[in-house]
Design a protein around this motif. Sequence first.
Motif, short mmCIF file in Angstrom:
data_model
loop_
_atom_site.label_atom_id
_atom_site.label_comp_id
_atom_site.label_asym_id
_atom_site.label_seq_id
_atom_site.Cartn_x
_atom_site.Cartn_y
_atom_site.Cartn_z
N THR A 45 -1.83 -8.63 12.39
CA THR A 45 -2.01 -7.26 11.92
C THR A 45 -2.47 -7.22 10.48
N LEU A 46 -3.62 -6.56 10.27
CA LEU A 46 -4.11 -6.28 8.93
C LEU A 46 -3.60 -4.91 8.55
N LEU A 47 -3.23 -4.73 7.30
CA LEU A 47 -2.74 -3.44 6.83
C LEU A 47 -3.58 -2.96 5.66
N PHE A 48 -4.10 -1.75 5.79
CA PHE A 48 -4.68 -1.01 4.68
C PHE A 48 -3.70 0.10 4.41
N PHE A 49 -3.20 0.18 3.17
CA PHE A 49 -2.14 1.13 2.86
C PHE A 49 -2.44 1.82 1.54
N GLY A 50 -2.14 3.09 1.49
CA GLY A 50 -2.28 3.86 0.26
C GLY A 50 -3.11 5.10 0.48
N LEU A 51 -3.35 5.81 -0.61
CA LEU A 51 -4.20 6.99 -0.50
C LEU A 51 -5.56 6.56 0.03
N VAL A 124 -1.22 -9.50 6.95
CA VAL A 124 -2.02 -9.56 5.73
C VAL A 124 -2.31 -8.13 5.28
N VAL A 125 -2.20 -7.87 4.00
CA VAL A 125 -2.57 -6.58 3.42
C VAL A 125 -3.99 -6.73 2.88
N VAL A 126 -4.85 -5.77 3.19
CA VAL A 126 -6.25 -5.85 2.78
C VAL A 126 -6.57 -4.66 1.86
N LEU A 127 -7.06 -4.99 0.67
CA LEU A 127 -7.38 -3.98 -0.34
C LEU A 127 -8.84 -4.16 -0.77
N PRO A 128 -9.76 -3.55 -0.04
CA PRO A 128 -11.20 -3.75 -0.29
C PRO A 128 -11.78 -2.79 -1.33
N ALA A 148 -2.42 -11.09 0.50
CA ALA A 148 -3.42 -10.02 0.44
C ALA A 148 -4.82 -10.58 0.32
N VAL A 149 -5.75 -9.85 0.90
CA VAL A 149 -7.17 -10.05 0.64
C VAL A 149 -7.58 -8.85 -0.19
#
Length: 189
Positions: A45-51, A124-128, A148-149
């Motif tokens: 599971t990849l997670l994109f989190f936040g506003l 993994v948390v992904v912050l692109p 994180a990526v």
Amino acid sequence: VVVHSASSGVRLVELGVDPGKIVEIPHPAFEGSNGASFAAPSGTTLLFFGLIRSYKGLDVLIRALPEVVAAVPEAWLVGAGDPLEPMEPLRDLAAGLGVADRIEWQLGYVPGDRIPALMASATVVVLPYRRIEASGVLADALGNGRRAVVSDVGAIGEIVRRFGAGEAVPPDDPSALAAASVRLLADEG
């Protein structure tokens, strides 16, 4: 002057601030878990989190998702957070790329007491991000034992490298984002 990363301190020195007046204070999440234990990440599971805002690059992650799924067929993306812009373009992009069924949307404000469970569900948390200096979401990820990526912008790439907590990739590069995500999903260590 208090800074939260070495690169911020370097920039201040370049602007003429006396180095002796700069103190780096890392986010508490980077100082350890204060005795808390976390289950090791598992799954795909990849997670994109936040506003959810365009500068945070969720569209880049959606563009990367077909490559991730091709390499890791059971991969899944959770998009969690409060959308401050219309979601239709992102949903249309996912549908056009054939990955709409690989995304679970958890839209709306995520209160602080839900963050540990959300992080625990992620591999993994992904912050692109396209631009940003620092990220509270990255602090939450690392503080909850998640790699994180991240896009190598602001101080977040430096932080991930300093703590050996994932990978930093060029911004706006879906292929690099996909490759790094696949490596971390496959890395059982």
